[in-house]
Design a protein around this motif. Sequence first.
Motif, PDB file in Angstrom:
ATOM      1  N   ARG A 110      35.779  34.859  35.148  1.00 55.26           N
ATOM      2  CA  ARG A 110      36.311  33.491  34.988  1.00 55.26           C
ATOM      3  C   ARG A 110      35.547  32.501  35.864  1.00 55.26           C
ATOM      4  NH1 ARG A 110      41.385  36.337  35.548  1.00 55.26           N
ATOM      5  NH2 ARG A 110      42.289  36.600  33.472  1.00 55.26           N
ATOM      6  N   ASP A 111      35.293  32.879  37.123  1.00 51.56           N
ATOM      7  CA  ASP A 111      34.566  31.992  38.037  1.00 51.56           C
ATOM      8  C   ASP A 111      33.147  31.725  37.546  1.00 51.56           C
ATOM      9  OD1 ASP A 111      36.810  31.898  39.644  1.00 51.56           O
ATOM     10  OD2 ASP A 111      35.972  33.202  41.215  1.00 51.56           O
TER      11      ASP A 111
ATOM     12  N   GLN B  41      38.587  37.900  37.421  1.00 47.93           N
ATOM     13  CA  GLN B  41      38.447  36.606  38.089  1.00 47.93           C
ATOM     14  C   GLN B  41      36.983  36.268  38.344  1.00 47.93           C
ATOM     15  OE1 GLN B  41      41.021  34.430  38.435  1.00 47.93           O
ATOM     16  NE2 GLN B  41      39.311  33.037  38.817  1.00 47.93           N
TER      17      GLN B  41
END
Length: 168
Positions: free
Chosen positions: A52-53, A49
Amino acid sequence: TDTIHAEYFARLIATELDAALLPAQAIATSLEHTGFRGTFSLRPETLMQVVRDLADEAERQNFRILVVVNGHGGNFCLVPVCRDLNRLDRKLKVLLVSPHEFCDAGLTESPGKGLPDIHAGESETSRLLAEKPEAVRPSGPGPRLAQGFIRSDLTTFGVGHFNPAGAC
């Protein structure tokens, strides 16, 4: 050590490409080192994540390429997250670079043994001497890995299986 290697190569890549350089993410997925005091680890889902961020933020700022430099062999989750980001056919492309993959295999093995030199061996120590010599302190010969060891063994057994002190 993994962070030092990643920062060193990330700086080389950024300089060569005249690119922006983000600070290193020093805590990643180190589950194979569980049980050793001082080892902190993110769950694979958390690290995925974070990538992704960062990719979303880079794309919002009109960057077209995000190079993820992986200095730690245990970050297996980086492959699927980079692949998933790229398969969405976004404007941003994510390139995953693991510097050790660009080394001659003979240079990353224990001399004359044909065994991988994972941590604190001659190969890693030599690289660290070139990148940040003040971080190296003298010591005697370290433990050797069992014949037939492969990187994925760390997923099954963890580092403590090979050496209770954690060095391989």
